[in-house]
Design a protein around this motif. Structure first.
Motif, PDB file in Angstrom:
ATOM      1  N   MET A   1       0.827  -1.180   0.000  1.00  0.00           N
ATOM      2  CA  MET A   1       0.000   0.000   0.000  1.00  0.00           C
ATOM      3  C   MET A   1       0.874   1.246   0.000  1.00  0.00           C
ATOM      4  SD  MET A   1      -3.138  -0.796   2.515  1.00  0.00           S
ATOM      5  CE  MET A   1      -2.982  -2.399   3.248  1.00  0.00           C
ATOM      6  N   MET A   2       0.357   2.268  -0.593  1.00  0.00           N
ATOM      7  CA  MET A   2       1.065   3.525  -0.707  1.00  0.00           C
ATOM      8  C   MET A   2       1.046   4.256   0.647  1.00  0.00           C
ATOM      9  SD  MET A   2       0.121   6.759  -3.192  1.00  0.00           S
ATOM     10  CE  MET A   2      -0.210   5.768  -4.602  1.00  0.00           C
ATOM     11  N   PRO A   3       2.193   4.812   1.076  1.00  0.00           N
ATOM     12  CA  PRO A   3       2.206   5.565   2.341  1.00  0.00           C
ATOM     13  C   PRO A   3       1.695   6.988   2.152  1.00  0.00           C
ATOM     14  CG  PRO A   3       4.394   5.539   1.393  1.00  0.00           C
ATOM     15  CD  PRO A   3       3.521   4.675   0.507  1.00  0.00           C
ATOM     16  N   CYS A   4       1.457   7.664   3.257  1.00  0.00           N
ATOM     17  CA  CYS A   4       1.082   9.077   3.226  1.00  0.00           C
ATOM     18  C   CYS A   4       2.236   9.863   2.622  1.00  0.00           C
ATOM     19  CB  CYS A   4       0.788   9.571   4.640  1.00  0.00           C
ATOM     20  SG  CYS A   4       0.456  11.352   4.750  1.00  0.00           S
ATOM     21  N   TYR A   5       1.937  10.749   1.691  1.00  0.00           N
ATOM     22  CA  TYR A   5       3.002  11.467   1.006  1.00  0.00           C
ATOM     23  C   TYR A   5       3.684  12.489   1.916  1.00  0.00           C
ATOM     24  CZ  TYR A   5       0.872  16.090   0.384  1.00  0.00           C
ATOM     25  OH  TYR A   5       0.379  17.339   0.602  1.00  0.00           O
ATOM     26  N   ARG A   6       3.039  12.932   2.990  1.00  0.00           N
ATOM     27  CA  ARG A   6       3.627  13.944   3.879  1.00  0.00           C
ATOM     28  C   ARG A   6       4.470  13.333   4.980  1.00  0.00           C
ATOM     29  NH1 ARG A   6       2.321  19.249   3.780  1.00  0.00           N
ATOM     30  NH2 ARG A   6       2.918  19.363   5.954  1.00  0.00           N
ATOM     31  N   CYS A   7       3.945  12.323   5.677  1.00  0.00           N
ATOM     32  CA  CYS A   7       4.642  11.799   6.855  1.00  0.00           C
ATOM     33  C   CYS A   7       5.164  10.387   6.676  1.00  0.00           C
ATOM     34  CB  CYS A   7       3.725  11.866   8.076  1.00  0.00           C
ATOM     35  SG  CYS A   7       2.342  10.686   8.023  1.00  0.00           S
ATOM     36  N   GLY A   8       4.751   9.702   5.606  1.00  0.00           N
ATOM     37  CA  GLY A   8       5.234   8.344   5.360  1.00  0.00           C
ATOM     38  C   GLY A   8       4.500   7.268   6.134  1.00  0.00           C
ATOM     39  N   ALA A   9       3.446   7.624   6.878  1.00  0.00           N
ATOM     40  CA  ALA A   9       2.674   6.630   7.633  1.00  0.00           C
ATOM     41  C   ALA A   9       2.106   5.597   6.673  1.00  0.00           C
ATOM     42  CB  ALA A   9       1.550   7.313   8.409  1.00  0.00           C
ATOM     43  N   ARG A  10       2.081   4.361   7.133  1.00  0.00           N
ATOM     44  CA  ARG A  10       1.563   3.273   6.310  1.00  0.00           C
ATOM     45  C   ARG A  10       0.098   3.035   6.632  1.00  0.00           C
ATOM     46  NH1 ARG A  10       4.354   1.595   2.307  1.00  0.00           N
ATOM     47  NH2 ARG A  10       3.634  -0.488   2.636  1.00  0.00           N
ATOM     48  N   GLN A  11      -0.693   2.828   5.602  1.00  0.00           N
ATOM     49  CA  GLN A  11      -2.112   2.553   5.762  1.00  0.00           C
ATOM     50  C   GLN A  11      -2.277   1.126   6.266  1.00  0.00           C
ATOM     51  OE1 GLN A  11      -4.267   2.910   2.100  1.00  0.00           O
ATOM     52  NE2 GLN A  11      -6.188   3.352   3.113  1.00  0.00           N
ATOM     53  N   THR A  12      -3.168   0.934   7.225  1.00  0.00           N
ATOM     54  CA  THR A  12      -3.448  -0.408   7.738  1.00  0.00           C
ATOM     55  C   THR A  12      -4.786  -0.870   7.185  1.00  0.00           C
ATOM     56  OG1 THR A  12      -4.491   0.530   9.697  1.00  0.00           O
ATOM     57  CG2 THR A  12      -2.156  -0.013   9.866  1.00  0.00           C
ATOM     58  N   ASP A  13      -5.086  -2.139   7.377  1.00  0.00           N
ATOM     59  CA  ASP A  13      -6.367  -2.656   6.905  1.00  0.00           C
ATOM     60  C   ASP A  13      -7.487  -1.886   7.589  1.00  0.00           C
ATOM     61  OD1 ASP A  13      -5.255  -4.524   5.239  1.00  0.00           O
ATOM     62  OD2 ASP A  13      -5.243  -6.108   6.738  1.00  0.00           O
ATOM     63  N   PRO A  14      -8.401  -1.328   6.804  1.00  0.00           N
ATOM     64  CA  PRO A  14      -9.457  -0.501   7.401  1.00  0.00           C
ATOM     65  C   PRO A  14     -10.487  -1.327   8.149  1.00  0.00           C
ATOM     66  CG  PRO A  14      -9.810  -0.733   5.057  1.00  0.00           C
ATOM     67  CD  PRO A  14      -8.495  -1.408   5.370  1.00  0.00           C
ATOM     68  N   VAL A  15     -11.079  -0.690   9.136  1.00  0.00           N
ATOM     69  CA  VAL A  15     -12.216  -1.266   9.829  1.00  0.00           C
ATOM     70  C   VAL A  15     -13.384  -1.114   8.861  1.00  0.00           C
ATOM     71  CG1 VAL A  15     -13.562  -1.118  11.975  1.00  0.00           C
ATOM     72  CG2 VAL A  15     -11.183  -0.373  11.933  1.00  0.00           C
ATOM     73  N   ARG A  16     -14.477  -1.781   9.110  1.00  0.00           N
ATOM     74  CA  ARG A  16     -15.629  -1.671   8.212  1.00  0.00           C
ATOM     75  C   ARG A  16     -15.969  -0.216   7.931  1.00  0.00           C
ATOM     76  NH1 ARG A  16     -18.718  -6.192   7.187  1.00  0.00           N
ATOM     77  NH2 ARG A  16     -18.218  -7.971   8.491  1.00  0.00           N
ATOM     78  N   GLY A  17     -16.416   0.030   6.725  1.00  0.00           N
ATOM     79  CA  GLY A  17     -16.813   1.379   6.339  1.00  0.00           C
ATOM     80  C   GLY A  17     -15.766   2.039   5.461  1.00  0.00           C
ATOM     81  N   ALA A  18     -15.993   3.300   5.214  1.00  0.00           N
ATOM     82  CA  ALA A  18     -15.102   4.063   4.334  1.00  0.00           C
ATOM     83  C   ALA A  18     -13.761   4.304   5.017  1.00  0.00           C
ATOM     84  CB  ALA A  18     -15.751   5.390   3.982  1.00  0.00           C
TER      85      ALA A  18
END
Length: 107
Positions: A1-18
């Protein structure tokens, strides 16, 4: 997954919903913005020439404004300034290797 372009945080598997992560376009490239960085006022995102919105998406060489529907061709980047390097976040190659090993059943 692509990280945040500003801080580099990695996206985790989302909880249900958007997903709370936001998409945007910066320097003609699709980027993701984490929930923490979304609170910043100056995200330095590209904006629509028609309506000024930063709600843009980039796909298949086109940039589309989600606010007014304007579609334009993405311009090729000629700027390769050191102020905007495109380098993976630290540890990314190790994360990718571990994920591949899990998927492929390697020990």
């Amino acid at each position: 997954m692509m990280p945040c372009y500003r801080c580099g945080a990695r996206q985790t598997d989302p909880v249900r919903g958007a997903s709370p992560w936001q998409r945007g376009v910066r320097n003609e490239s699709q980027v993701l913005i984490c929930p923490d960085c979304q609170r910043l006022h100056d995200l330095d995102l590209d904006s629509c020439a028609g309506c000024g919105s930063t709600a843009l998406i980039c796909r298949l060489g086109e940039v589309e404004c989600r606010a007014c529907g304007t579609v334009r061709m993405a311009m090729a980047r000629t700027d390769t300034s050191p102020a905007d390097p495109v380098t993976p976040p630290p540890g990314l190659s190790a994360e990718v290797e571990a994920a591949l090993n899990r998927v492929l059943g390697r020990a």
